[in-house]
Scaffold this active site. Structure first.
Site, short mmCIF file in Angstrom:
data_model
loop_
_atom_site.label_atom_id
_atom_site.label_comp_id
_atom_site.label_asym_id
_atom_site.label_seq_id
_atom_site.Cartn_x
_atom_site.Cartn_y
_atom_site.Cartn_z
N GLU A 1 0.87 -1.17 0.00
CA GLU A 1 0.00 0.00 0.00
C GLU A 1 0.92 1.22 0.00
O GLU A 1 1.83 1.30 0.82
CB GLU A 1 -0.89 0.02 1.25
N ARG B 1 5.34 -13.17 9.13
CA ARG B 1 6.10 -11.96 8.83
C ARG B 1 7.43 -11.99 9.56
O ARG B 1 7.64 -12.77 10.49
CB ARG B 1 5.31 -10.73 9.23
N LYS C 1 4.57 0.11 11.08
CA LYS C 1 4.61 1.42 10.43
C LYS C 1 4.31 2.53 11.43
O LYS C 1 4.92 3.60 11.38
CB LYS C 1 3.57 1.47 9.30
#
Length: 559
Positions: A35, A261, A271
């Site tokens: 994204e 992950r 983030k």
RNA sequence: AACCUCAUGGUGUAACGGUAGCACAACAGAUUUUGGUUCUGUUUGUCAAGGUUCGAAUCCUUGUGAGGUUGCCA
């Protein structure tokens, strides 16, 4: 030297092998779907290496697709940095760059299709009402009072949503699945929401935007993705992913497979937290060399090859592991040991006068550029009566295992002569300001003296009359705790106050003034250092990438 | 006592019913004009309990622990 870091088989590659063997697919198409709402970090590198790596290994291809369905958060600025980072890592999407926003038309068409099939409806409830109706982890949800509208009414309402007749949040389009489904994602998920917002690519063309779930699988299908690899948090979304593929006239049937992950100890990866570090000035920016961002790592001097090797060593599983940062550093050292040219630099200088060396005289000595690759040849280093050595390499009153310079002791100067410390010169406060030494001309450039004397250490040095000045920044881990975001309190409580040490007074071998920003070199006996992007020929600036393994420091710590 | 997922040395990862291996870390030694590199060696492991089987890390059952899921974020 460890095994060649080609990726080993993992459960995903096993699945691909089976699909190829069974004839389910005859080629492999993957995708990396960021994204564009932030910078890429080392965790993304794992996904990039997986997806692009598989494409390379299987002779397939990997698409770069921007998942840009939320105009409130996204921006072109990020599109560019993401492309740059992927390229830097050494991967190429060729012509296969896509944007989910390119599929808005098709997605809208499919939403209408679902309405016509009686599988989607416009809901007038607000966000709060929808949340309440969804039930919770223990209890089933309840049907929306608008769930049984006619196809015609739904069609008309959705058309009006699209035409901008309603404000943000007034209506949504939902799938009509099962409000009692044990998986909350299946309880009539929202497909479209109203967002009167400018999109960075489609401008003001749309005021309704599809949700991730309604976008991702269909985008995969439109691109003929065979294996859609994502992280574990999407596991619960897979039934919905498959529901859309089954209930829509999509051109292909991609399969979503989830893997764990990347987690690294002594760092944070989310983030939100990275953004906080930047905004609250705990670091100098997204590309601060202490940041786990790709741009930070690059500025730190980590080679792309080392990142790829690292990603190939850690493996792909569904187990939520925490990888040791030492493994990453090992990968960095492994590459740099082979590739980084060697130079000498003195970070904390102390002057040495070689009293029996002729005054005013200098000579040129040779030293190997990289012992790992002798074909690179030698470099020339000026030597003279006054030199600098590292303050840490001298001790007036050394402990037993200290092999370096101390009063009356002889050491080798790398690529030069043996020197013996004869006198320690101090100022009024007792601070050592200078050492007086003598040298032995018979020990030049690695020669041993005829009398069989031995020396226990070799130290680095720089000519005091012919050297370059520089600022050197020593980076250490940003956090002192292995898991900074676990436990109570803020992850900021665990920030390492000594994560940056600036040495403004370093003396460099003159050959170093030609190094260009971004080049990583070895300062002999110290570590690998990278010329910072802000470094100029007038003001040299180096970042420490990673130190050399230091068994002396380790022994000291143990006491 | 919701649903889904996971569990192998200190860390990570292999073994696809047949000798538990590899990397990192740690430790010891050899080599070395970098206390670097390289080389050699050592220590440490199948979450638990049952079951199936000649044989189980692997298959089954139950338990335990960890994670994800209740955005009109992705």
């Amino acid at each position: 030297m460890s095994v060649p870091p080609s990726p080993s088989k993992d459960f995903i590659r096993d699945i691909i092998d089976e699909d190829l063997a069974s004839g389910k697919h005859d080629s492999t198409v993957t995708r990396f779907p960021p994204e564009p709402n932030g910078y890429l970090h080392i965790g993304h590198a794992k996904s990039i290496c997986l997806n692009f790596g598989i494409a390379e290994e299987y002779g397939g291809r990997c698409h770069l697709r921007f998942d840009d369905t939320n105009p409130v958060k996204e921006d072109v600025e990020y599109v560019d940095s993401i492309k740059e980072d992927i390229n830097w890592l050494g991967f190429d999407w060729g012509d296969h760059i896509y944007f989910a926003s390119d599929y808005f038309e098709k997605l809208h068409e499919w939403a209408v299709y679902l309405i016509k099939e009686g599988k989607a409806y416009v809901d007038d409830q607000n966000a709060d009402e929808i949340r309440k109706g969804r039930g919770n982890l223990q209890e089933p949800g309840t049907n929306s009072p608008f769930r049984d509208r006619s196809v015609e009414e739904n069609l008309a309402l959705f058309e009006r949503m699209k035409n901008g007749e309603f404000g943000n949040g007034e209506k949504v389009l939902r799938a009509r699945i099962d409000m009692a489904h044990p998986n909350l994602n299946m309880r009539d998920p929202v497909l479209y929401r109203i967002l009167h917002e400018e999109h960075h690519r489609t401008g003001d063309k749309w005021c309704i935007y599809p949700m991730y779930d309604f976008t991702h699988g269909q985008s995969d299908a439109l691109e003929f993705i065979t294996h859609s690899l994502c992280t574990l948090e999407f596991e619960n979304h897979r039934p919905l992913y498959e529901w859309f593929i089954e209930n829509l006239p999509v051109p292909s049937t991609p399969r979503q497979i989830e893997f764990s992950r990347l987690n690294l100890n002594y760092t944070v990866m989310s983030k939100r937290k990275l953004l906080q570090l930047v905004e609250e000035n705990h670091v100098s920016g997204w590309d601060d060399p202490r940041m786990p961002t790709i741009s930070g790592i690059r500025r730190r001097g980590y080679p792309a090859k080392a990142i790829r090797n690292f990603c190939n060593t850690i493996g792909i599983t569904k187990f939520q592991s925490v990888n040791d940062i030492a493994l990453l550093e090992n990968a960095v050292r492994e590459v740099l040991n082979k590739e980084a040219p060697r130079y000498m630099a003195v970070l904390n200088p102390i002057k040495v006068v070689i009293t029996n060396y002729p005054e005013g005289e200098t000579e040129i000595l040779e030293s190997v550029i990289n012992p790992e690759d002798p074909s690179l040849g030698n470099r020339e280093i000026p030597f003279g009566r006054e030199i600098y050595i590292e303050r840490d390499d001298f001790m007036e009153d050394p402990p037993k295992k200290f092999f370096r310079l101390s009063p009356g002791v002889e050491v080798r100067l790398r690529s030069a002569y043996w020197i013996k410390c004869e006198e320690v010169v101090k100022d009024d406060t007792g601070e050592i300001i200078e050492l007086h030494c003598t040298y032995d001309p018979a020990t030049k450039s690695g020669q041993n003296p005829p009398d069989g004397r031995k020396v226990k250490a070799t130290i680095h040095w720089v000519s005091a009359t012919e050297c370059a000045e520089a600022e050197v920044r020593l980076y250490d881990r940003l956090f002192m705790e292995e898991a900074p975001d676990k436990g109570e309190g803020s992850f900021l409580d665990h920030l390492n106050p000594d994560s940056l040490e600036t040495l403004p007074n370093a003396k460099l071998e003159t050959n170093l003034s030609g190094v260009e920003a971004g080049d990583t070199v070895q300062f002999e006996r110290l570590g690998y250092f990278c010329a910072d992007k802000d470094s100029t020929s007038e003001a040299l600036l180096f970042n420490r990438t990673v130190g050399l393994r230091d068994s002396w420091a380790k022994a000291q710590k143990k006491g």
